[in-house]
Design a protein around this motif. Structure first.
Motif, PDB file in Angstrom:
ATOM      1  N   GLY A 222       0.787  -1.226   0.000  1.00 45.92           N
ATOM      2  CA  GLY A 222       0.000   0.000   0.000  1.00 45.92           C
ATOM      3  C   GLY A 222       0.815   1.270   0.000  1.00 45.92           C
ATOM      4  N   PHE A 223       2.081   1.179  -0.371  1.00 44.14           N
ATOM      5  CA  PHE A 223       2.925   2.374  -0.429  1.00 44.14           C
ATOM      6  C   PHE A 223       2.562   3.201  -1.659  1.00 44.14           C
ATOM      7  CE2 PHE A 223       5.709  -0.941   1.584  1.00 44.14           C
ATOM      8  CZ  PHE A 223       5.576  -0.459   2.877  1.00 44.14           C
ATOM      9  N   THR A 224       2.856   4.485  -1.602  1.00 39.61           N
ATOM     10  CA  THR A 224       2.400   5.391  -2.657  1.00 39.61           C
ATOM     11  C   THR A 224       3.483   5.891  -3.597  1.00 39.61           C
ATOM     12  OG1 THR A 224       2.599   7.263  -1.138  1.00 39.61           O
ATOM     13  CG2 THR A 224       0.456   6.182  -1.274  1.00 39.61           C
ATOM     14  N   GLY A 225       4.718   5.614  -3.335  1.00 37.58           N
ATOM     15  CA  GLY A 225       5.769   6.094  -4.221  1.00 37.58           C
ATOM     16  C   GLY A 225       7.139   5.814  -3.672  1.00 37.58           C
ATOM     17  N   THR A 226       8.140   6.061  -4.511  1.00 32.47           N
ATOM     18  CA  THR A 226       9.525   5.897  -4.086  1.00 32.47           C
ATOM     19  C   THR A 226      10.198   7.261  -4.035  1.00 32.47           C
ATOM     20  OG1 THR A 226      10.156   5.474  -6.410  1.00 32.47           O
ATOM     21  CG2 THR A 226       9.777   3.556  -4.986  1.00 32.47           C
ATOM     22  N   PRO A 227      11.088   7.483  -3.072  1.00 33.33           N
ATOM     23  CA  PRO A 227      11.423   6.520  -2.028  1.00 33.33           C
ATOM     24  C   PRO A 227      10.373   6.489  -0.916  1.00 33.33           C
ATOM     25  CG  PRO A 227      12.646   8.529  -1.650  1.00 33.33           C
ATOM     26  CD  PRO A 227      11.884   8.731  -2.938  1.00 33.33           C
ATOM     27  N   THR A 228      10.167   5.324  -0.364  1.00 28.42           N
ATOM     28  CA  THR A 228       9.429   5.181   0.887  1.00 28.42           C
ATOM     29  C   THR A 228      10.472   4.855   1.947  1.00 28.42           C
ATOM     30  OG1 THR A 228       7.337   4.466  -0.107  1.00 28.42           O
ATOM     31  CG2 THR A 228       7.777   3.772   2.164  1.00 28.42           C
ATOM     32  N   VAL A 229      10.561   5.689   2.955  1.00 28.28           N
ATOM     33  CA  VAL A 229      11.616   5.578   3.967  1.00 28.28           C
ATOM     34  C   VAL A 229      10.955   5.446   5.333  1.00 28.28           C
ATOM     35  CG1 VAL A 229      13.715   6.609   4.894  1.00 28.28           C
ATOM     36  CG2 VAL A 229      13.064   7.058   2.522  1.00 28.28           C
ATOM     37  N   LEU A 230      11.012   4.261   5.895  1.00 28.63           N
ATOM     38  CA  LEU A 230      10.292   3.969   7.126  1.00 28.63           C
ATOM     39  C   LEU A 230      11.229   3.889   8.335  1.00 28.63           C
ATOM     40  CD1 LEU A 230       8.037   1.091   5.731  1.00 28.63           C
ATOM     41  CD2 LEU A 230       7.466   3.523   5.885  1.00 28.63           C
ATOM     42  N   LEU A 231      10.882   4.615   9.366  1.00 26.00           N
ATOM     43  CA  LEU A 231      11.585   4.533  10.648  1.00 26.00           C
ATOM     44  C   LEU A 231      10.520   4.351  11.721  1.00 26.00           C
ATOM     45  CD1 LEU A 231      14.331   4.758  12.136  1.00 26.00           C
ATOM     46  CD2 LEU A 231      13.828   7.189  12.467  1.00 26.00           C
ATOM     47  N   GLY A 232      10.551   3.212  12.389  1.00 30.59           N
ATOM     48  CA  GLY A 232       9.520   2.922  13.371  1.00 30.59           C
ATOM     49  C   GLY A 232       8.141   2.834  12.753  1.00 30.59           C
ATOM     50  N   GLY A 233       8.084   2.397  11.501  1.00 32.22           N
ATOM     51  CA  GLY A 233       6.806   2.252  10.816  1.00 32.22           C
ATOM     52  C   GLY A 233       6.267   3.522  10.197  1.00 32.22           C
ATOM     53  N   LYS A 234       6.926   4.660  10.417  1.00 30.92           N
ATOM     54  CA  LYS A 234       6.472   5.937   9.884  1.00 30.92           C
ATOM     55  C   LYS A 234       7.306   6.320   8.668  1.00 30.92           C
ATOM     56  CE  LYS A 234       6.007  10.848  11.042  1.00 30.92           C
ATOM     57  NZ  LYS A 234       6.246  11.891  12.088  1.00 30.92           N
ATOM     58  N   ASN A 235       6.631   6.779   7.607  1.00 29.96           N
ATOM     59  CA  ASN A 235       7.335   7.204   6.401  1.00 29.96           C
ATOM     60  C   ASN A 235       7.906   8.599   6.618  1.00 29.96           C
ATOM     61  OD1 ASN A 235       8.331   7.695   3.858  1.00 29.96           O
ATOM     62  ND2 ASN A 235       6.405   7.361   2.781  1.00 29.96           N
ATOM     63  N   ILE A 236       9.161   8.661   7.001  1.00 29.37           N
ATOM     64  CA  ILE A 236       9.765   9.958   7.323  1.00 29.37           C
ATOM     65  C   ILE A 236      10.015  10.797   6.073  1.00 29.37           C
ATOM     66  CG2 ILE A 236      10.841   9.042   9.419  1.00 29.37           C
ATOM     67  CD1 ILE A 236      13.521   9.094   7.890  1.00 29.37           C
ATOM     68  N   TYR A 237       9.997  10.180   4.894  1.00 29.00           N
ATOM     69  CA  TYR A 237      10.189  10.952   3.664  1.00 29.00           C
ATOM     70  C   TYR A 237       9.013  11.898   3.437  1.00 29.00           C
ATOM     71  CZ  TYR A 237      11.300  12.078  -1.174  1.00 29.00           C
ATOM     72  OH  TYR A 237      11.600  12.749  -2.332  1.00 29.00           O
ATOM     73  N   GLN A 238       7.857  11.562   3.971  1.00 32.10           N
ATOM     74  CA  GLN A 238       6.679  12.418   3.828  1.00 32.10           C
ATOM     75  C   GLN A 238       6.627  13.506   4.886  1.00 32.10           C
ATOM     76  OE1 GLN A 238       3.498   9.523   3.967  1.00 32.10           O
ATOM     77  NE2 GLN A 238       3.543   9.189   1.752  1.00 32.10           N
ATOM     78  N   ASP A 239       7.540  13.475   5.837  1.00 34.25           N
ATOM     79  CA  ASP A 239       7.599  14.481   6.897  1.00 34.25           C
ATOM     80  C   ASP A 239       8.419  15.669   6.398  1.00 34.25           C
ATOM     81  OD1 ASP A 239       7.965  16.034   9.133  1.00 34.25           O
ATOM     82  OD2 ASP A 239       8.701  14.424  10.421  1.00 34.25           O
ATOM     83  N   THR A 240       7.755  16.753   6.096  1.00 31.88           N
ATOM     84  CA  THR A 240       8.448  17.911   5.518  1.00 31.88           C
ATOM     85  C   THR A 240       9.426  18.561   6.488  1.00 31.88           C
ATOM     86  OG1 THR A 240       6.593  19.345   6.157  1.00 31.88           O
ATOM     87  CG2 THR A 240       6.548  18.414   3.941  1.00 31.88           C
ATOM     88  N   SER A 241       9.299  18.243   7.767  1.00 24.23           N
ATOM     89  CA  SER A 241      10.217  18.827   8.751  1.00 24.23           C
ATOM     90  C   SER A 241      11.466  17.963   8.947  1.00 24.23           C
ATOM     91  CB  SER A 241       9.512  19.011  10.094  1.00 24.23           C
ATOM     92  OG  SER A 241       9.228  17.746  10.697  1.00 24.23           O
ATOM     93  N   MET A 242      11.497  16.787   8.320  1.00 29.12           N
ATOM     94  CA  MET A 242      12.620  15.879   8.504  1.00 29.12           C
ATOM     95  C   MET A 242      13.867  16.383   7.778  1.00 29.12           C
ATOM     96  SD  MET A 242      13.766  13.197   9.977  1.00 29.12           S
ATOM     97  CE  MET A 242      12.207  12.610  10.633  1.00 29.12           C
ATOM     98  N   THR A 243      14.999  16.264   8.448  1.00 26.37           N
ATOM     99  CA  THR A 243      16.295  16.615   7.878  1.00 26.37           C
ATOM    100  C   THR A 243      17.292  15.540   8.287  1.00 26.37           C
ATOM    101  OG1 THR A 243      16.986  17.866   9.837  1.00 26.37           O
ATOM    102  CG2 THR A 243      15.798  19.089   8.099  1.00 26.37           C
ATOM    103  N   PRO A 244      18.438  15.478   7.631  1.00 23.71           N
ATOM    104  CA  PRO A 244      19.467  14.530   8.075  1.00 23.71           C
ATOM    105  C   PRO A 244      19.847  14.734   9.539  1.00 23.71           C
ATOM    106  CG  PRO A 244      19.985  15.319   5.882  1.00 23.71           C
ATOM    107  CD  PRO A 244      18.815  16.135   6.354  1.00 23.71           C
TER     108      PRO A 244
END
Length: 257
Positions: A222-244
């Motif tokens: 059920g993923f919606t696109g690449t990359p899908t980046v999961l940390l603890g089950g949450k797609n952090i790539y969709q988190d606009t506040s996420m940074t390295p």
């Protein structure tokens, strides 16, 4: 009519003409901006569709055959290529396509941090290789590139070759990775990878069915696109506040805890 009145009317007409010309110019500029914005929105939508669409049935390049997982693959159905120590307290799961420009952008931004955390034993990364772009745009570069990366895993050179593939990624519409010769050429950038065994693995498509199985798992997840980046089950790539830096803080906090 006095000369003064004529001059006054002429001046008024000139001012009116100038004002009308300004209005025309402004209206033209406004239309240009609207059209430009519309093109950007359409292109942006097309890019999203290109990443999300996964109609693999359009491309039949994959060979039917037994599913051969690369050496050391782990997880359900052995679909994950692990990087980092098994005992790391944090696991990052990445679903990616080597033809995907968004995947390349993620790699460029996060690679130094991922390497640092993995090398320090704080983060384990599980890579899943899929072929969404092949299904949308046609061709087989996603499949061939993923197979070659799996062949590099057999040789214990996955991470280095993985980085080379993204560093040399062609444009999304250029199916350059469909050519095994190109993939073998890039292997020359990784010490000790360009061997007869690697070449045979690439040319034979040893892991093609494995890549297709990973792609089906991606669709089924059920993923919606690449990359899908999961940390603890949450797609952090969709988190606009996420940074390295934020990712690093989260991983280090997990290690302290």
């Amino acid at each position: 009519m006095s000369e003064k009145n004529r001059d006054g009317k002429r001046t008024a007409r000139e001012r009116l003409a100038v004002e009308r010309e300004k209005q025309k110019t402004g209206e033209k500029r406004r239309r240009t901006l609207i059209v430009g914005a519309s093109v950007v929105c359409v292109l942006g939508l097309a890019a999203v569709i290109g990443v999300v669409a996964a109609n693999v049935g359009k491309n039949k390049a994959a060979k039917a055959g037994p599913v051969v997982a690369p050496s050391g693959a782990q997880g359900k159905d052995s679909l994950a290529i692990p990087v980092g120590k098994d005992g790391a307290k944090s696991t990052l799961t990445i679903w990616e396509d080597v033809r995907c420009p968004a995947c390349q952008a993620f790699e460029v931004a996060y690679r130094p941090t991922l390497h640092e955390l993995a090398d320090a034993g704080k983060l384990r990364i599980e890579y899943h290789l899929v072929r969404l772009i092949d299904g949308n745009l046609g061709g087989s570069g996603s499949l061939r590139g993923a197979n070659a990366a799996a062949c590099a895993q057999d040789a214990g050179k996955f991470r280095d070759y993985h980085d080379v593939l993204y560093a040399n990624q062609p444009k999304e519409t250029d199916d350059a990775y469909a050519g095994n010769a190109k993939l073998i050429e890039l292997a020359g950038k990784v010490g000790g990878l360009d061997t007869p065994a690697f070449r045979k693995c690439v040319n034979d498509g040893t892991h093609d069915s494995w890549v297709n199985k990973a792609n089906k798992a991606f669709q089924g997840g059920g993923f919606t696109g690449t990359p899908t980046v999961l940390l603890g089950g949450k797609n952090i790539y969709q988190d606009t506040s996420m940074t390295p830096a934020k990712l690093k803080q989260m991983v280090e906090a997990a290690n302290r805890g």
